[in-house]
Scaffold this motif. Structure first.
Motif, PDB file in Angstrom:
ATOM      1  N   SER A   1       2.779  57.446  -7.384  1.00  0.00           N
ATOM      2  CA  SER A   1       2.564  58.434  -8.540  1.00  0.00           C
ATOM      3  C   SER A   1       3.826  58.930  -9.335  1.00  0.00           C
ATOM      4  CB  SER A   1       1.437  59.249  -7.870  1.00  0.00           C
ATOM      5  OG  SER A   1       0.360  58.759  -7.514  1.00  0.00           O
ATOM      6  N   LEU A   2       4.634  59.355  -8.444  1.00  0.00           N
ATOM      7  CA  LEU A   2       6.076  60.206  -8.793  1.00  0.00           C
ATOM      8  C   LEU A   2       7.004  59.584  -9.596  1.00  0.00           C
ATOM      9  CD1 LEU A   2       6.301  62.771  -6.084  1.00  0.00           C
ATOM     10  CD2 LEU A   2       4.760  62.776  -8.176  1.00  0.00           C
ATOM     11  N   THR A   3       7.212  58.219  -9.130  1.00  0.00           N
ATOM     12  CA  THR A   3       8.179  57.425  -9.419  1.00  0.00           C
ATOM     13  C   THR A   3       7.924  56.105 -10.375  1.00  0.00           C
ATOM     14  OG1 THR A   3       8.273  56.049  -7.500  1.00  0.00           O
ATOM     15  CG2 THR A   3       9.677  58.073  -7.446  1.00  0.00           C
ATOM     16  N   ASP A   4       6.889  55.780 -10.470  1.00  0.00           N
ATOM     17  CA  ASP A   4       6.488  54.589 -11.518  1.00  0.00           C
ATOM     18  C   ASP A   4       6.756  54.824 -13.050  1.00  0.00           C
ATOM     19  OD1 ASP A   4       5.720  53.099  -9.133  1.00  0.00           O
ATOM     20  OD2 ASP A   4       3.658  52.929  -9.613  1.00  0.00           O
ATOM     21  N   ASP A   5       7.336  53.761 -13.641  1.00  0.00           N
ATOM     22  CA  ASP A   5       7.582  54.058 -15.031  1.00  0.00           C
ATOM     23  C   ASP A   5       8.294  55.087 -15.542  1.00  0.00           C
ATOM     24  OD1 ASP A   5       7.198  52.961 -17.579  1.00  0.00           O
ATOM     25  OD2 ASP A   5       5.482  53.680 -18.119  1.00  0.00           O
ATOM     26  N   PRO A   6       9.359  55.461 -14.888  1.00  0.00           N
ATOM     27  CA  PRO A   6      10.045  56.701 -15.488  1.00  0.00           C
ATOM     28  C   PRO A   6      10.864  56.556 -17.042  1.00  0.00           C
ATOM     29  CG  PRO A   6      11.437  55.568 -13.918  1.00  0.00           C
ATOM     30  CD  PRO A   6      10.231  54.732 -14.088  1.00  0.00           C
TER      31      PRO A   6
END
Length: 357
Positions: A277-282
């Motif tokens: 949730s925190l690092t996907d698709d930055p």
């Protein structure tokens, strides 16, 4: 011989008064009589606006009232593409020449209203009187004509008359008289005092083009930050760069984000689910990983898990199910709270009961 020469421009250049400069541009000014637009030098020579923005501003200023000036409409009129025109409109909006707002009309129809100001400085600065704008001209206009403070006028005396015989007249007896008053026109005017400081130069009269941003929500906090939760959240944030290399956090960032991760862990979120949730698709490039993590920890916070009472309420049946029974006469299955006969068999018994009697 086949090269065409602009003879009209050459003749007009010969009629330019005064000596021509040795370098730089030479202006041939022909007064306009119709179809012209007045453009101020504050726009034509703006140091912070691009040439595309200046050209778009002149094009908008020359259009009649009510003409469509959206990005699509300007793209159809100009050779520039939509991206360059959109960037030019943003420049004009940032410097106060253009303002775009969305208004709702009766019938729930939303339109974009575009307002163009040819001189935005006049809206943000109060007008000054002519005396402050041109102090030298106002001083010359208000001050009287400067004359010498004193003029020596010779006293009346004998006048020499050219005649055949010179006649000498006796000198008149001087009579003591008071000094004549000096006229006001001959008195030097007092030096004007310096003008008092005017109003502040910047007085905003137009609201900002964009509404103020809403304050961000605070980082979520756990109900009880136990030492176990603190260690688990710290280890999670420190190990985040091994899974996503662009998320390299400083020690201060880790300590600041620990309560947010602890709130997720307290709500029974698995570490791999939190990491996705925190690092996907930055975004690319990622300039501030700590700010992105703080935003996602706040906005994507999962709900608290349901308690035992809530789960028991979910497991409790809401609709009573009538059980199946077997008919005593025909052995057919039917739904009924009590055993016995089915509806058909009951109707048959009822029909044959009077005949048997």
């Amino acid at each position: 011989m086949d090269t065409q020469q602009n003879t009209a421009l050459t003749r007009a250049l010969a009629e330019v008064p005064g000596p021509l400069p040795t370098s730089g541009v030479i202006h041939i000014v022909i007064p306009h009589t119709d179809r012209f637009t007045i453009v101020g030098n504050h726009l034509a020579q703006h140091p912070d606006l691009s040439c595309t923005a200046v050209g778009i501003a002149v094009r908008i200023q020359s259009l009649p009232q009510g003409t469509e000036v959206s990005i699509k409409a300007l793209t159809a009129r100009c050779k520039e593409g939509e991206k360059r025109i959109a960037a030019a409109l943003r420049e004009l909006e940032a410097h106060g020449y253009l303002q775009r707002s969305r208004n709702r009309l009766p019938g729930n129809k939303v339109i974009t209203r575009t307002v163009f100001c040819n001189q935005p400085a006049a809206l943000t600065h109060p007008r000054r009187p002519a005396a402050e704008t041109h102090p030298r001209a106002a001083a010359w206009a208000s001050a009287p004509v400067r004359m010498p403070a004193r003029v020596d006028v010779p006293a009346p005396g004998p006048v020499a008359v050219s005649a055949p015989v010179a006649v000498s007249a006796p000198a008149p007896t001087p009579v003591p008289t008071a000094a004549p008053p000096v006229p006001e026109a001959l008195v030097a005017p007092p030096v004007p005092a310096p003008p008092a400081p005017s109003a502040p130069l910047f007085v905003p009269r137009v609201p900002p083009p964009t509404a103020p941003k809403a304050s961000r929500r605070p980082l979520p906090q756990p109900s009880d930050l136990t030492p176990e939760l603190d260690r688990a959240a710290t280890a999670f944030l420190s190990d985040l760069r091994s899974h996503a290399p662009q998320f390299i956090l400083s020690e201060d960032d880790v300590r600041r984000l620990v309560p947010g991760v602890a709130a997720w862990l307290e709500r029974a979120a698995r570490p791999d689910a939190i990491r996705r949730s925190l690092t996907d698709d930055p975004p690319h490039p990622l300039k501030h990983p700590a700010k992105l993590l703080s935003y996602r920890l706040t906005e994507l916070l999962p709900p608290a898990p349901p308690g035992a009472d809530d789960l028991a309420a979910l497991a409790r049946p809401r609709v009573t199910v009538t059980p199946f029974q077997t008919c005593d006469d025909c052995d057919r299955a039917f739904r009924s709270a009590d055993p016995g006969c089915c509806r058909d068999c009951r109707e048959t018994r009822t029909a044959y009961a009077p005949a048997a009697a």
